[in-house]
Each structure stands twice: as structure tokens, then as C-alpha cells.
Design an enzyme around this catalytic site. Structure first.
Site, short mmCIF file in Angstrom:
data_model
loop_
_atom_site.label_atom_id
_atom_site.label_comp_id
_atom_site.label_asym_id
_atom_site.label_seq_id
_atom_site.Cartn_x
_atom_site.Cartn_y
_atom_site.Cartn_z
N ASP A 157 -10.93 1.39 -3.67
CA ASP A 157 -11.27 1.59 -2.08
C ASP A 157 -12.87 1.03 -2.93
O ASP A 157 -13.13 1.10 -1.45
CB ASP A 157 -10.87 2.43 -1.18
N ASP A 182 0.99 -1.00 0.14
CA ASP A 182 0.01 -0.05 -0.12
C ASP A 182 1.30 1.43 0.00
O ASP A 182 1.82 1.05 0.04
CB ASP A 182 -0.71 0.37 1.39
C1 DGJ Z 1 -6.21 1.98 1.59
C2 DGJ Z 1 -6.38 0.31 1.33
O1 DGJ Z 1 -6.71 0.60 -0.25
C3 DGJ Z 1 -7.27 -0.83 1.48
O2 DGJ Z 1 -7.55 -1.71 1.35
C4 DGJ Z 1 -7.04 -1.15 3.07
O3 DGJ Z 1 -5.61 -1.92 2.75
C5 DGJ Z 1 -5.84 0.57 3.60
N1 DGJ Z 1 -5.46 1.28 3.43
C6 DGJ Z 1 -5.70 -0.06 4.76
O4 DGJ Z 1 -5.12 0.88 5.87
#
Ligand code: DGJ
Length: 692
Positions: A496, A439
Site C-alpha cells: 500500500d 483483498d
Molecule cells: C487494502 C488494499 O491494499 C488497498 O489497495 C485498498 O484496496 C484497500 N484495502 C481497500 O479497502
């Protein structure tokens, strides 16, 4: 004196010409031609009109201000002390064969060498190009364009992409006018806001027909795009690193790779080239034949609330639904009970996992699932042991504005990369992990190309040490999905937002570049966590099944009816993944603006599946016929509606497709199209077809 070089095949020709040893220009790029290249180069010579210089400055692969080129030059360079100068290059050598051309140009006065490399891939039809500058003594490069390409004259608009968190891949249609369309992405990462690409349709081109060009810059550190119409009417497109992001004087600079393709079958022809090239050339799969496992990711189920028994029971339910890989998301390390702390402290949280992660991993493996784990390596929270020990490892000012309560580690520092390598390697060695979700949740405080280079270097080292580990590129969802990142990774977290209404649109746009196998798509909860919409399980399941399918809701709490739908769609996905993972995704031109539709066609053309997503109420009473594409007009196809059981009661007509398969020609399907049953908004028809 003219010298020419030709790349291409039966579908596309790309002709470069150098006049009197000056930098080459792309003198022809379009449908394949057999003409003599020197004749073409001579024929494209332009007149000189009033009020102009007495010779037209070349729109070369690196336009030179020193030639009087008054548009944006391809190189902005200065001496180490900051004094700018304008180089003038002369041909020093060329190496060319059927699919490659490499040019070397020098500027003896300034001690510079400019090189440009072009490669054509006859199978994927992709042209790849990049440029380098070498200097005898250190210089400062403000901006270096990858080889500059001409844009079509018979075009009214270009398409590039904006976006934001949960809102990825928003196309901008921008009219061509005199002057410049510039994107200068100074966020230091690829970003949701600036996907580094442009589409250049000629007038009348659509997804399925017409001439179109597409260009993508494979770089994760923020790009600069210039689409410029010069006063004389010529048009150029440049891509390079964002302006001024190469912060130190040096003797060598290199652009990222530029990917470019022409299509005479509309934007879909470009999409197919990008999908195939990414999947078959760029991504380094540990095992390219291994089917993509159905994914489970626990983020939206538990967020930071990790509890061993809960996780085991979630894993049990996910496995029952058909999941084959379980990914443990954020919250397993340091004292990470929320997002204010612990990034950088990559040791298992012994409060949550007193016996380490081993018991959870064993449980997951016992269910027949693979195990993956989340990291955000490039980040550090000020509230972390790492920051307390090494505040100097953070990039930017100490009093900078934080992003998600976090700072960015300076990836140009070897000691930072060594620390991260050791921490990640320890986890990968300690437990049996074969997947990382990587991430990156904030923009950089300083736009510095060295940051992306450091990120690549760490990935390269990890991939070398753990070649069987696949990596997902996530950046608050889809903030890092360029082909540079995907040279080291294997899947993207597109967004997301897993509300299927938003996802349907995002997936359709992203397929301009990304194939099914790399595009993660998960089934979320009944009420979307990012939009609040409540959407039926059928729509959630079908939209996830369009790409690399997974689940992200808490599977313990779904009803038996929903579980039955999900199991059915997941089973169908598994039964079809062997051909769909290699299929081309073609967007359909829909007569109804309320419908987003695509057709996934097997590589041998023998079968297809069509997804017709009905997003909102249509303006007319009945569905307009849905035209297919990419079929053999003279062949017959058997076509059936896979989910006819989802027909609403208001659909009462006696239409053949509602009763069973129909047999019709490719010509009929592509010219008239399919009559589908009436449907509610926020629903999906799924149609299967096979060549008879
Ligand atoms: C952002 C990501 O896009 C999510 O899927 C998740 O992993 C969160 N970060 C976790 O902090």
C-alpha cells in the site's frame, strides 16, 4: 546398500541417496557434477566422534526421532486420541525418470505411508518438492515438513524476510549458529511479516557472484521454517504449514510445494529461476501473450467516496495519460461509506449507482480501457446483512478482537464458498469485468489450514467458470504473495506504500521471487498518502515503470508538466513492454550504499535497461561507477542515458554518457562499470543498452 537418484542439468546437480532402505537424504546439491552418484553417497559418510551415538542419525528428507535424530523431526504426529508416536519408515517403492523422483515409504507398525515427490524443471532450473502422509485410520498431524534440505556449511548467514503494512520485504540477515532459527507464522495468512522463503548465500556471495541457494514455500495459510544447526554441525532447512494448524484428525495430509534452486551466479541466479518459474510455469494466464495493460486504480483518488460523474471524469483523465485498465476499488457495494460496514453484502450500492455499474463500465469501455473490480470475499463486517443472517459463518469466537472492524468467514464451509461464488459470479456475469482485485485485510482469529484450502477451492471454481478473468492478489498490500496464491492469481499489490523511495527498496527485494509482469506498481500523488513525503513526478514515474505500471493518484489534478512526464514514461513503458515482460531482473551490487540499482536483461541478451535509484545523499562527492552484470564480456554494447534531461545543474562535468551513447565492452561494464552524472537524492537514472 545404497540407492541413489540424480536430478539436475548442466548448471546444478541434486543427488538423493537412501541407505539400507531408510528415508533418502540429499547427499549433494550444488554445481553440476558428473561423478557416480553411489560413489558420492558413500564418500559423504561422516565419522563418529566421542559423546555421540554410535551411528549418525540421517538428516533425511523427513528426519526421524525414532532413529535418534535429536534435531527437529520432519513429522510430529499423534493418534486420533492425541497420543504422540515416532514413526520409522522403510522404502516401499520409487518411480524415477530424468526429471522426477517419487518415493513411497511405509511404516507398517503404525499403518502410515509417507510419499515425497521431486521435480526438476530443466528450463527454469527449479526443483519442486512436496510430501504427503496417509494413514489407515485417522491421525493428528501437528507438523509435516516438505522434503527437508541441507543448508550449506561454508555460510555465515541466512536471509529471510520480515515486514509489515507499507513496509513489505524487509530482509533479516541472521548468523548461522548452533541451534534453531524458527519462523512459525500463526497469522493464518502468508502475511507481510513472514514471507515464506529463505536465502542461503555461501560466504562471499553477493547479488551477482558466488554460490547461493534459495527456498520458497508455496502456501497461503502461514508457514513454519526451521533453519537448524545440529550439535554435530550439520544444517537443515525445513518448511511446512505452521505448527498445529491442521486441526482435525484425518487420513491424509499434504504439504505445500517447496521451490528450491542453487545458483553459482549469486543471489541473482536464484532470482531468475524464481521469476521465470513463477511467470512461465505457475501462473495460469488466460493469454500469456497479451501485453500487460497500464493500470489505473481509484483507491487513493477517492477512497469510499464513489460518485458516477467523478469516476467518469477520473477515467477520462487516466485514459488520456495512457491507462488501459480501470479498477474500481472498495466502496461500490452494500452501504460501504467507510471501512466499518458491509463486507459480505456484495450487491451494488444503489445509492451510489442507481442504474448499477453498467453506465460506468460502458463509459470505461468507451475509452478503450478494460474494467476491473475489488472484492474482499473472505471477510464480513458484523455490521452487514450477511453477518446478521449467518453469524455462525464467521471464524473464531463471537467476542474476538476485530481487525479493521471485520471478521473472517469460515472458508472451510461449503455453504460459505457457495454464497461467495454466487455473489462474485453474479457481478462478473452482469457486467463486462475481466479483472478482480482480491483483498484480505486482517490476520485470522484462528490459524487453520482449512481456511487457505477453502480460499484455493473458491479460486479454483471461479477460475474454472471465468477463465478469462485475471485476479490480483492483495492483502493490505503485499500480505499474500506466495506461489500458492499465485497459482490462481496473476498480479500482486506489492504494498500500500507507493512512495517511490520505499517502493524502490521493496521492489528490489521482491524481485528475488517476483517478475515484472506480476508486480503491480503505481504512480501516487505528489505527497505520499502513507509516508507524507513529497516526491517529484520523475521519480514516481520511473519507479512505477520498473514493474507492471499503473496510476493511483487523482489524475484530474496533476499539472500539465507532470502529465507530460508521466505520458512520456508511460509511452516508453508501452514501447518496451514486449521484451521487458520476459526480461530477467538482476540486482546490481552497488559500491555506493545510497544507490539501489537493477538491470533488466532481455531473454536473448540483446538489450537491457538499468535503473539506478539514488535514495539519499551519498557519503562521497561523486557517484561511484555502477557495475553491470550478466553481459557477454567479449561483446560490445551501446549504452545511453535515457533521462539525461533530468540532470541537475550541479552536474557540470564533461562525461561522455551525458552527451550521448557510448560504446564499450561487456567486460568494461561488468568490471569497471558506468560513470553516471551526479544526482540529487530521491532521483533515478535510467540507462538503456543494446548489444552491437
Ligand atoms: C487494502 C488494499 O491494499 C488497498 O489497495 C485498498 O484496496 C484497500 N484495502 C481497500 O479497502
Amino acid at each position: 546398500m545404497i540407492q541413489t537418484w540424480v536430478l539436475g542439468d548442466g548448471g546444478q546437480s541434486f543427488v538423493l541417496a537412501s541407505f539400507h532402505d531408510r528415508l533418502p537424504q540429499v547427499v549433494y546439491w550444488g554445481p553440476a557434477i558428473d561423478d557416480d552418484a553411489d560413489t558420492i553417497a558413500a564418500a559423504m559418510a561422516l565419522d563418529v566422534g566421542g559423546g555421540m551415538l554410535d551411528a549418525i542419525p540421517d538428516l533425511s528428507i523427513c528426519p526421524e526421532a525414532s532413529q535418534g535424530f535429536a534435531g527437529q523431526p520432519g513429522l510430529l504426529i499423534a493418534k486420533a486420541d492425541g497420543t504422540p508416536f515416532d514413526p520409522r519408515f522403510t522404502l516401499a517403492g520409487v518411480q524415477a525418470d530424468h526429471d522426477h523422483v517419487a518415493f513411497t515409504y511405509t511404516d507398517a507398525d503404525h499403518g502410515l505411508t509417507y510419499e515425497a515427490f521431486f521435480t526438476f524443471d530443466p528450463e527454469t532450473r527449479m526443483i519442486t518438492a512436496r510430501a504427503t502422509i496417509e494413514a489407515e485410520t485417522p491421525v493428528r498431524v501437528q507438523y509435516l515438513a516438505a522434503p527437508v534440505l541441507p543448508a550449506p556449511q561454508l555460510a555465515d548467514e541466512m536471509i529471510d524476510y520480515a515486514g509489515g503494512w507499507i513496509n513489505e520485504f524487509q530482509p533479516n540477515r541472521v548468523p548461522w549458529t548452533a541451534g534453531i532459527r524458527m519462523r512459525d507464522n500463526r497469522t493464518g495468512r502468508t502475511g507481510h511479516e513472514h514471507y515464506p522463503a529463505v536465502l542461503l548465500p555461501e560466504r562471499g556471495a553477493t547479488h551477482t557472484q558466488g554460490n547461493a541457494y534459495a527456498i520458497h514455500y508455496g502456501w497461503s495459510g502461514g508457514h513454519r521454517m526451521i533453519a537448524e544447526e545440529l550439535p554435530d554441525g550439520r544444517r537443515q532447512v525445513q518448511f511446512g504449514h505452521a505448527m498445529g494448524t491442521q486441526l482435525v484428525a484425518s487420513t491424509r495430509f499434504e504439504t505445500g510445494p517447496l521451490y528450491a534452486v542453487f545458483s553459482d551466479t549469486g543471489l541473482n541466479g536464484c532470482a531468475v529461476a524464481f521469476q521465470r518459474h513463477l511467470r512461465d510455469r505457475i501462473i495460469k494466464w488466460p493469454d500469456a501473450d497479451r501485453p500487460r495493460p497500464v493500470h489505473y486504480n481509484c483507491w487513493e483518488a477517492i477512497y469510499f467516496d464513489h460518485d458516477m460523474e467523478t469516476l467518469k471524469s477520473i477515467a477520462d483523465s487516466a485514459a488520456k495519460l495512457g491507462a488501459e485498465r480501470f479498477v474500481l476499488d472498495d466502496g461500490w457495494f452494500g452501504k460501504r461509506d467507510d471501512d466499518t460496514t458491509s463486507l459480505g453484502d456484495w450487491d451494488v450500492d444503489s445509492r451510489k449507482y442507481p442504474d448499477g455499474l453498467g453506465p460506468l463500465v460502458d463509459h470505461i469501455h468507451g475509452l478503450g480501457m478494460r474494467f476491473g473490480i475489488w472484492f474482499e470475499p473472505e471477510m464480513v463486517n458484523p455490521d452487514s446483512d450477511l453477518y446478521r443472517a449467518h453469524p455462525d459463518w464467521a471464524l473464531g469466537r463471537a467476542d474476538q478482537t476485530l481487525g479493521r472492524y471485520q471478521m473472517v468467514l469460515d472458508m472451510s464451509k461449503v455453504e460459505v464458498r457457495d454464497y461467495l461464488f454466487d455473489k462474485i459470479a453474479a457481478v462478473l456475469t452482469d457486467i463486462d469485468v475481466d479483472y478482480i482485485k482480491w483483498d484480505h485485510n486482517r490476520v485470522l482469529p484462528v490459524a487453520d489450514a482449512a481456511q487457505a484450502q477453502g480460499y484455493y477451492a473458491l479460486l479454483e471454481r471461479l477460475r474454472g467458470a471465468f477463465p478469462d478473468t485475471e485476479i490480483e492478489s492483495c492483502s493490505s498490500g503485499g500480505g499474500r504473495m506466495d506461489f500458492g496464491a499465485l497459482s490462481y492469481t496473476h498480479r500482486v499489490w506489492l504494498s500500500d506504500c507507493i512512495d517511490p523511495v520505499e517502493r524502490l527498496r521493496q521492489q528490489a527485494e521482491a524481485a528475488q521471487f517476483l517478475p515484472l509482469v506480476v508486480t503491480g506498481s503505481h504512480v501516487g500523488a505528489h505527497e505520499s498518502h502513507t509516508t507524507g513525503r513529497q516526491i517529484d513526478i520523475h521519480m514516481r514515474a520511473w519507479v512505477a515503470s520498473q514493474r507492471h505500471m499503473g496510476f493511483e493518484m487523482d489524475p484530474r489534478f496533476i499539472s500539465d508538466e507532470d502529465a507530460a512526464v508521466l505520458t512520456r514514461v508511460t509511452t516508453w513503458w508501452k514501447e518496451n513492454r514486449h521484451w521487458r515482460e520476459k526480461a530477467d531482473i538482476l540486482r546490481l551490487d552497488t559500491a555506493d550504499a545510497a544507490v539501489i540499482a537493477e538491470q533488466q536483461v532481455a531473454i536473448d541478451g540483446t538489450r537491457f535497461v538499468v535503473y539506478a535509484g539514488h535514495l539519499e545523499a551519498s557519503k562521497q562527492n561523486l557517484p561511484r561507477p555502477l557495475r553491470l552484470t550478466g553481459l557477454d564480456p567479449s561483446a560490445m554494447y551501446r549504452v545511453s542515458l535515457l533521462n539525461i534531461d533530468e540532470r541537475p545543474p550541479q552536474s557540470r562535468g564533461d562525461i561522455p554518457l551525458a552527451k550521448g551513447p557510448i560504446e564499450v565492452s561487456g567486460q568494461f561494464l561488468m568490471h569497471h562499470g558506468l560513470s553516471l552524472p551526479w544526482s540529487f537524492p530521491q532521483t533515478m537514472w535510467v540507462i538503456e543498452g543494446e548489444r552491437i
